[in-house]
Scaffold this motif. Sequence first.
Motif, PDB file in Angstrom:
ATOM      1  N   GLU A 105       3.416   7.202   2.042  1.00  8.33           N
ATOM      2  CA  GLU A 105       4.637   6.677   2.418  1.00  8.33           C
ATOM      3  C   GLU A 105       5.433   5.688   1.209  1.00  8.33           C
ATOM      4  OE1 GLU A 105       3.975   3.759   5.107  1.00  8.33           O
ATOM      5  OE2 GLU A 105       2.427   4.518   5.679  1.00  8.33           O
ATOM      6  N   PRO A 106       5.231   5.597  -0.122  1.00  9.70           N
ATOM      7  CA  PRO A 106       6.048   4.956  -0.965  1.00  9.70           C
ATOM      8  C   PRO A 106       7.624   4.166  -0.603  1.00  9.70           C
ATOM      9  CG  PRO A 106       6.135   7.144  -1.683  1.00  9.70           C
ATOM     10  CD  PRO A 106       5.257   7.267  -0.610  1.00  9.70           C
TER      11      PRO A 106
ATOM     12  N   LEU B 109       0.997  -0.969  -0.308  1.00  8.41           N
ATOM     13  CA  LEU B 109       0.234   0.413  -0.158  1.00  8.41           C
ATOM     14  C   LEU B 109       0.605   1.416   0.252  1.00  8.41           C
ATOM     15  CD1 LEU B 109       0.172   0.584   3.687  1.00  8.41           C
ATOM     16  CD2 LEU B 109      -1.596  -0.815   3.731  1.00  8.41           C
ATOM     17  N   THR B 110       0.530   1.922  -0.305  1.00  6.12           N
ATOM     18  CA  THR B 110       1.223   3.902  -0.268  1.00  6.12           C
ATOM     19  C   THR B 110       0.985   4.650   1.016  1.00  6.12           C
ATOM     20  OG1 THR B 110       0.895   3.577  -2.736  1.00  6.12           O
ATOM     21  CG2 THR B 110       1.758   6.296  -1.579  1.00  6.12           C
ATOM     22  N   GLY B 111      -0.027   4.434   1.137  1.00  9.36           N
ATOM     23  CA  GLY B 111      -0.418   4.881   2.656  1.00  9.36           C
ATOM     24  C   GLY B 111      -2.014   4.198   3.761  1.00  9.36           C
ATOM     25  N   HIS B 112      -1.931   5.154   4.784  1.00  6.28           N
ATOM     26  CA  HIS B 112      -2.931   4.455   5.725  1.00  6.28           C
ATOM     27  C   HIS B 112      -3.330   5.218   6.555  1.00  6.28           C
ATOM     28  CE1 HIS B 112      -0.290   4.303   8.666  1.00  6.28           C
ATOM     29  NE2 HIS B 112       0.264   3.276   8.190  1.00  6.28           N
ATOM     30  N   GLY B 113      -4.256   5.873   7.077  1.00 12.51           N
ATOM     31  CA  GLY B 113      -5.300   6.531   7.623  1.00 12.51           C
ATOM     32  C   GLY B 113      -4.222   6.714   9.430  1.00 12.51           C
ATOM     33  N   VAL B 114      -4.623   7.432   9.842  1.00 16.09           N
ATOM     34  CA  VAL B 114      -3.809   7.030  11.224  1.00 16.09           C
ATOM     35  C   VAL B 114      -5.073   8.256  11.949  1.00 16.09           C
ATOM     36  CG1 VAL B 114      -1.687   7.425  10.384  1.00 16.09           C
ATOM     37  CG2 VAL B 114      -2.757   9.756  10.711  1.00 16.09           C
TER      38      VAL B 114
ATOM     39  N   GLY C  10      19.584  -1.368  -0.515  1.00 12.50           N
ATOM     40  CA  GLY C  10      18.874  -0.592   0.184  1.00 12.50           C
ATOM     41  C   GLY C  10      18.223   0.118  -0.481  1.00 12.50           C
ATOM     42  N   GLY C  11      18.070   1.296   0.333  1.00 11.60           N
ATOM     43  CA  GLY C  11      16.961   1.721  -0.829  1.00 11.60           C
ATOM     44  C   GLY C  11      15.982   3.168   0.074  1.00 11.60           C
ATOM     45  N   VAL C  12      15.496   2.916   0.056  1.00 12.45           N
ATOM     46  CA  VAL C  12      14.509   4.919   0.140  1.00 12.45           C
ATOM     47  C   VAL C  12      13.088   4.991   0.710  1.00 12.45           C
ATOM     48  CG1 VAL C  12      13.967   6.941  -1.002  1.00 12.45           C
ATOM     49  CG2 VAL C  12      16.220   5.950  -1.502  1.00 12.45           C
ATOM     50  N   ARG C  13      13.013   5.034   1.600  1.00 11.98           N
ATOM     51  CA  ARG C  13      11.374   5.563   2.516  1.00 11.98           C
ATOM     52  C   ARG C  13      11.235   6.632   3.028  1.00 11.98           C
ATOM     53  NH1 ARG C  13       8.602   2.483   7.300  1.00 11.98           N
ATOM     54  NH2 ARG C  13       6.269   2.912   5.984  1.00 11.98           N
ATOM     55  N   ILE C  14       9.835   7.421   2.158  1.00  9.76           N
ATOM     56  CA  ILE C  14       9.559   8.948   2.454  1.00  9.76           C
ATOM     57  C   ILE C  14       8.321   8.840   3.026  1.00  9.76           C
ATOM     58  CG2 ILE C  14       9.520  11.326   1.597  1.00  9.76           C
ATOM     59  CD1 ILE C  14      12.054  10.369  -0.739  1.00  9.76           C
ATOM     60  N   ASP C  15       7.582   9.343   4.128  1.00 10.29           N
ATOM     61  CA  ASP C  15       6.588   8.910   4.665  1.00 10.29           C
ATOM     62  C   ASP C  15       6.245  10.382   5.669  1.00 10.29           C
ATOM     63  OD1 ASP C  15       4.545   8.321   6.391  1.00 10.29           O
ATOM     64  OD2 ASP C  15       5.634   6.388   6.694  1.00 10.29           O
ATOM     65  N   ASP C  16       4.822  10.764   4.792  1.00 10.30           N
ATOM     66  CA  ASP C  16       4.389  11.699   5.588  1.00 10.30           C
ATOM     67  C   ASP C  16       2.554  11.233   5.781  1.00 10.30           C
ATOM     68  OD1 ASP C  16       6.274  13.813   5.985  1.00 10.30           O
ATOM     69  OD2 ASP C  16       6.591  14.146   3.011  1.00 10.30           O
TER      70      ASP C  16
END
Length: 368
Positions: free
Chosen positions: A328-329, A296-301, A337-343
């Motif tokens: 958060e893709p 998934l790309t994101g979810h509720g909080v 390794g890799g990259v994650r960016i989450d807002d």
Amino acid sequence: MSDVYAARRTRLRERCHAAGSQSAVISHPANVRYLAGAAPTGSVLLLGRREDLLVCPGPPDDRPGEARPDESLRPHLLEGPGGDPAVAAADLAAAQDTDALAVEEHHLTVARHRALASVAPQLRLTDLGSAVEQLRVVKDEEEISCLRIGAEIADQALGELLESILVGRTERHLALELERRLVDHGADGPAFPTSVATGPNSGRRGHRPTDRRVEEGDFLSVCLGATYRGYRCEIGRTFVIGTSPADWQIELYDLVFAAQRAGRESLVPGAAYRDVDRAARQVLGSAGHVEGLQPLTGHGVGLEIDEDPQLAPSAMGKLDACVPVTVEPGVHLPGRGGVRIDDTLVVRPEADGGPELLTITTKELLAL
């Protein structure tokens, strides 16, 4: 807040009546908090035919500064240890001449459901389903304010960590330090187990910190969140350690950043959940990263860190205004390794400026 809790219970009562149930027992802790405030652990809420009751295994915490349950609710304390508040609530519902009782079957165990049925056999038990969770999706401004403060705390904790020496320290040590800083700055605690991932571990969603030490040239990805007055936010960032990033690191970071931006820009009232996911996923897929993408790309909080809506390929539904979600893709390359960016953002209409970004730590690729 009593009026807010009462209004929430009224909305739920209307749903119960429409479904043919005169009363309900709310047992899922986040749902109890939403409808009744900060109750003692294990408490349940009886939405009664004549009176609503907070059925508690023990008295509320009376320490100054501690969150309290709704003062307009009469607490019902169990007489002795070992009792089940949900079972007691069913008995109390029967005493209010209820013949149909809705329960949260997705939260109750089979054994507890049987116990409810046996203590009041005259009650017809029905499934409340996710009625309370559906009410929780759209937040009021007080809830959003709690999320905003939690995001500020998480930003502050992360910013302080970035100013410290990182090379040679373990993932586990950095995660523990971040969680301590969250509490130091006023959080109830971490919103979820803090993830710190370095080198070949970076970019993995939900990575559990290990004893691997930070090395020069590593990607360092961090995902953390703060809980404030019960509400949970989330932030994730990726950095390079010690040196100027390599070409492949810049290329991968720019790609994930573009995917995250596409997802953020799709957060408008009326947008389908799956379309938000597709906007971010297409950016990554067009660059050849089809295999191994996150589910998934994101979810509720909110009162939980992973609640509705789910921004996923098969998700049904559309966004409303005042719904807080993550975008958060990420991409992880095995062995590298890799990259994650989450807002965390709040969906707002264009007239109000578009999506409100709660987590504001820079998304520039920093070399620390």
